[in-house]
Design a protein around this motif. Structure first.
Motif, PDB file in Angstrom:
ATOM      1  N   GLY A 169     -15.415  28.923  68.339  1.00 33.22           N
ATOM      2  CA  GLY A 169     -14.417  29.072  69.618  1.00 33.22           C
ATOM      3  C   GLY A 169     -13.160  29.028  69.058  1.00 33.22           C
ATOM      4  O   GLY A 169     -12.249  29.925  69.574  1.00 33.22           O
ATOM      5  N   GLY A 170     -12.594  28.270  68.275  1.00 32.92           N
ATOM      6  CA  GLY A 170     -11.360  28.139  67.656  1.00 32.92           C
ATOM      7  C   GLY A 170     -10.967  29.653  66.892  1.00 32.92           C
ATOM      8  O   GLY A 170      -9.968  30.044  67.021  1.00 32.92           O
ATOM      9  N   ILE A 171     -11.958  29.956  66.172  1.00 32.93           N
ATOM     10  CA  ILE A 171     -11.841  31.109  65.603  1.00 32.93           C
ATOM     11  C   ILE A 171     -11.802  32.475  66.327  1.00 32.93           C
ATOM     12  O   ILE A 171     -10.767  33.299  66.276  1.00 32.93           O
ATOM     13  N   VAL A 179      -6.579  24.332  67.883  1.00 34.71           N
ATOM     14  CA  VAL A 179      -8.089  24.302  67.885  1.00 34.71           C
ATOM     15  C   VAL A 179      -8.768  24.549  66.699  1.00 34.71           C
ATOM     16  O   VAL A 179      -9.858  23.697  66.237  1.00 34.71           O
ATOM     17  N   MET A 180      -8.440  25.411  65.825  1.00 31.58           N
ATOM     18  CA  MET A 180      -8.912  25.449  64.560  1.00 31.58           C
ATOM     19  C   MET A 180      -8.521  24.568  63.446  1.00 31.58           C
ATOM     20  O   MET A 180      -9.412  24.117  62.493  1.00 31.58           O
ATOM     21  N   ASN A 187     -10.851  38.573  57.797  1.00 25.00           N
ATOM     22  CA  ASN A 187     -11.825  38.428  59.085  1.00 25.00           C
ATOM     23  C   ASN A 187     -13.226  37.663  58.342  1.00 25.00           C
ATOM     24  O   ASN A 187     -13.916  37.079  58.959  1.00 25.00           O
ATOM     25  N   LEU A 188     -13.470  38.297  57.107  1.00 23.48           N
ATOM     26  CA  LEU A 188     -14.841  38.207  56.450  1.00 23.48           C
ATOM     27  C   LEU A 188     -14.956  36.504  56.293  1.00 23.48           C
ATOM     28  O   LEU A 188     -16.019  35.914  56.655  1.00 23.48           O
ATOM     29  N   PRO A 189     -14.183  35.859  55.534  1.00 22.78           N
ATOM     30  CA  PRO A 189     -14.096  34.550  55.142  1.00 22.78           C
ATOM     31  C   PRO A 189     -14.209  33.567  56.500  1.00 22.78           C
ATOM     32  O   PRO A 189     -14.657  32.502  56.743  1.00 22.78           O
ATOM     33  N   GLU A 190     -13.439  34.310  57.580  1.00 18.15           N
ATOM     34  CA  GLU A 190     -13.294  33.486  58.819  1.00 18.15           C
ATOM     35  C   GLU A 190     -14.608  33.550  59.664  1.00 18.15           C
ATOM     36  O   GLU A 190     -14.967  32.388  60.233  1.00 18.15           O
ATOM     37  N   GLY A 191     -15.168  34.622  59.597  1.00 14.36           N
ATOM     38  CA  GLY A 191     -16.590  34.803  60.171  1.00 14.36           C
ATOM     39  C   GLY A 191     -17.714  33.746  59.211  1.00 14.36           C
ATOM     40  O   GLY A 191     -18.473  33.207  59.969  1.00 14.36           O
ATOM     41  N   LEU A 217     -10.555  32.305  69.606  1.00 16.24           N
ATOM     42  CA  LEU A 217      -9.284  32.285  70.159  1.00 16.24           C
ATOM     43  C   LEU A 217      -8.282  32.635  69.206  1.00 16.24           C
ATOM     44  O   LEU A 217      -7.300  33.346  69.621  1.00 16.24           O
ATOM     45  N   GLN A 218      -8.355  32.648  68.047  1.00 14.01           N
ATOM     46  CA  GLN A 218      -7.249  33.123  66.909  1.00 14.01           C
ATOM     47  C   GLN A 218      -7.370  34.719  66.977  1.00 14.01           C
ATOM     48  O   GLN A 218      -6.283  35.411  66.697  1.00 14.01           O
ATOM     49  N   ASN A 219      -8.648  35.262  67.224  1.00 10.77           N
ATOM     50  CA  ASN A 219      -8.906  36.677  67.149  1.00 10.77           C
ATOM     51  C   ASN A 219      -8.247  37.529  68.188  1.00 10.77           C
ATOM     52  O   ASN A 219      -8.108  38.579  68.038  1.00 10.77           O
ATOM     53  N   ILE A 220      -8.101  36.642  69.193  1.00  8.99           N
ATOM     54  CA  ILE A 220      -7.401  37.182  70.488  1.00  8.99           C
ATOM     55  C   ILE A 220      -6.077  37.886  70.321  1.00  8.99           C
ATOM     56  O   ILE A 220      -5.927  39.242  70.312  1.00  8.99           O
ATOM     57  N   PRO A 221      -5.184  36.928  69.788  1.00  8.78           N
ATOM     58  CA  PRO A 221      -3.739  37.501  69.872  1.00  8.78           C
ATOM     59  C   PRO A 221      -3.934  38.437  68.404  1.00  8.78           C
ATOM     60  O   PRO A 221      -3.056  39.370  68.318  1.00  8.78           O
ATOM     61  N   GLU A 222      -4.712  38.368  67.400  1.00  8.40           N
ATOM     62  CA  GLU A 222      -4.825  39.044  66.191  1.00  8.40           C
ATOM     63  C   GLU A 222      -5.286  40.593  66.709  1.00  8.40           C
ATOM     64  O   GLU A 222      -4.704  41.463  66.283  1.00  8.40           O
ATOM     65  N   GLY A 223      -6.012  40.510  67.642  1.00  8.39           N
ATOM     66  CA  GLY A 223      -6.466  42.056  68.230  1.00  8.39           C
ATOM     67  C   GLY A 223      -5.441  42.442  68.841  1.00  8.39           C
ATOM     68  O   GLY A 223      -5.407  43.675  68.867  1.00  8.39           O
ATOM     69  N   MET A 224      -4.606  41.840  69.463  1.00  7.94           N
ATOM     70  CA  MET A 224      -3.646  42.191  70.445  1.00  7.94           C
ATOM     71  C   MET A 224      -2.387  43.018  69.634  1.00  7.94           C
ATOM     72  O   MET A 224      -1.806  43.937  69.979  1.00  7.94           O
ATOM     73  N   VAL A 225      -2.137  42.329  68.263  1.00  2.74           N
ATOM     74  CA  VAL A 225      -0.921  42.753  67.490  1.00  2.74           C
ATOM     75  C   VAL A 225      -1.451  44.114  66.675  1.00  2.74           C
ATOM     76  O   VAL A 225      -0.558  44.621  66.053  1.00  2.74           O
ATOM     77  N   ILE A 226      -2.723  44.050  66.641  1.00  2.00           N
ATOM     78  CA  ILE A 226      -2.972  45.652  65.969  1.00  2.00           C
ATOM     79  C   ILE A 226      -2.669  46.804  66.735  1.00  2.00           C
ATOM     80  O   ILE A 226      -2.276  47.831  65.998  1.00  2.00           O
ATOM     81  N   ILE A 227      -2.881  46.673  68.005  1.00  4.59           N
ATOM     82  CA  ILE A 227      -2.596  47.856  68.781  1.00  4.59           C
ATOM     83  C   ILE A 227      -1.377  48.613  68.661  1.00  4.59           C
ATOM     84  O   ILE A 227      -1.041  49.708  68.367  1.00  4.59           O
ATOM     85  N   ALA A 228      -0.138  47.732  68.987  1.00  3.05           N
ATOM     86  CA  ALA A 228       1.236  48.433  69.061  1.00  3.05           C
ATOM     87  C   ALA A 228       1.553  49.235  67.781  1.00  3.05           C
ATOM     88  O   ALA A 228       2.164  50.334  67.863  1.00  3.05           O
ATOM     89  N   PRO A 229       1.440  48.547  66.688  1.00  2.00           N
ATOM     90  CA  PRO A 229       2.066  49.243  65.717  1.00  2.00           C
ATOM     91  C   PRO A 229       1.238  50.478  65.288  1.00  2.00           C
ATOM     92  O   PRO A 229       1.936  51.532  64.522  1.00  2.00           O
ATOM     93  N   MET A 230      -0.146  50.599  65.493  1.00  2.00           N
ATOM     94  CA  MET A 230      -1.000  51.706  65.241  1.00  2.00           C
ATOM     95  C   MET A 230      -0.669  52.952  66.026  1.00  2.00           C
ATOM     96  O   MET A 230      -0.236  54.014  65.797  1.00  2.00           O
ATOM     97  N   LEU A 231      -0.470  52.491  67.447  1.00  2.00           N
ATOM     98  CA  LEU A 231       0.107  53.500  68.445  1.00  2.00           C
ATOM     99  C   LEU A 231       1.406  54.035  67.942  1.00  2.00           C
ATOM    100  O   LEU A 231       1.957  55.377  68.001  1.00  2.00           O
ATOM    101  N   ALA A 232       2.572  53.256  67.701  1.00  2.00           N
ATOM    102  CA  ALA A 232       3.597  53.347  67.353  1.00  2.00           C
ATOM    103  C   ALA A 232       3.773  54.350  66.060  1.00  2.00           C
ATOM    104  O   ALA A 232       4.663  55.292  65.976  1.00  2.00           O
TER     105      ALA A 232
END
Length: 251
Positions: free
Chosen positions: A144-146, A43-44, A120-124, A148-163
């Motif tokens: 919309g393309g950007i 999409v992007m 994320n700044l230049p993507e915005g 969509l890319q942010n959804i999996p990016e937001g997903m991958v932030i969580i697990a490493p931080m909790l771990a």
């Protein structure tokens, strides 16, 4: 202006949506996230070419081709410089969730989150610049393309931080911060081309260059790192074709 603000909130909010999914499905498979990320890459890619680069050539007049090529390379080089200063995504090693977290693990994860926020700044900005062309439908497809890319990016932030031992509350706040950076970038991009319309051709090409760099340097390598290359490739093609059809139908 209201449409731009809603789009900015949507682009930034996609990161938050991804982080919520990351909380709910901490053990989500790489194969699923790779397919989502590959679709977003397609999409992007279409958005960068159809919504930013080709309009840049058109608006540039007699020097459109030169301005566009120059803008693409400047955009890519700008992100390359950021990459050298703050490594991002696949360049950072994840934290072993089975091991006892250390200060080094926490520092590594915070660097990872900081890198995402910076990228994320230049993507915005790319999302905001799209509105400068006056084609709202095309600008929304870019955003919309950007998003969509942010959804999996937001997903991958969580697990490493909790771990790494970061609390769930602080983890969510960090994810929220990365999304807010994108909101700021979208508004900056929009106001920049609104105030100085003469920079529109270069700004469009610059935004297109940053998106091409993100796709080639980060998204595609990430989706091919877990043994799902074929599925990821077809997902990218589907994403590209969806955007192509949308562009043709919406004019």
């Amino acid at each position: 202006m209201e449409m731009v603000l809603l789009t900015a909130l949507g682009v930034g909010g996609a990161t938050i949506i991804g982080s919520v999914i990351g909380f709910i499905f901490k053990g989500i498979s790489h194969k699923f996230s790779d397919i989502v990320l590959s679709f977003a890459a397609g999409v992007m890619l279409a958005a960068a070419v159809l919504g930013l680069i080709l309009p840049s050539v058109e608006y540039g007049g007699d020097y459109g081709l030169i301005i566009t090529i120059g803008g693409i390379f400047v955009g890519a080089l700008a992100l390359n410089l950021i990459d050298k200063l703050v490594p991002h995504m696949h360049k950072l090693v994840g934290v072993d969730s089975e091991a006892h977290p250390t200060n080094a693990d926490i520092n590594k994860v915070l660097l990872f989150v900081t890198a995402i926020a910076i990228h994320n700044l230049p993507e915005g900005i790319a999302a905001g610049v799209g509105f400068g062309s006056g084609n709202t439908a095309q600008a929304l497809m870019i955003a919309g393309g950007i998003a969509l890319q942010n959804i999996p990016e937001g997903m991958v932030i969580i697990a490493p931080m909790l771990a790494a031992g970061v609390s769930a509350k602080k983890t969510f706040v960090c994810a929220l911060a990365t999304g807010l950076v994108e909101v700021v970038g979208t508004l900056l991009g929009y106001f920049a081309v609104s105030i100085a319309s003469a920079i529109l051709p270069f700004a469009l090409a610059f935004a297109g260059g940053t998106m091409l760099y993100v796709i080639s340097d980060e998204m595609i390598p990430e989706t091919h790192a877990h043994g799902s290359e074929r599925g990821a490739t077809y997902a990218l093609l589907v994403g590209f074709c969806v955007m192509l059809v949308s562009d043709v139908l919406l004019g």
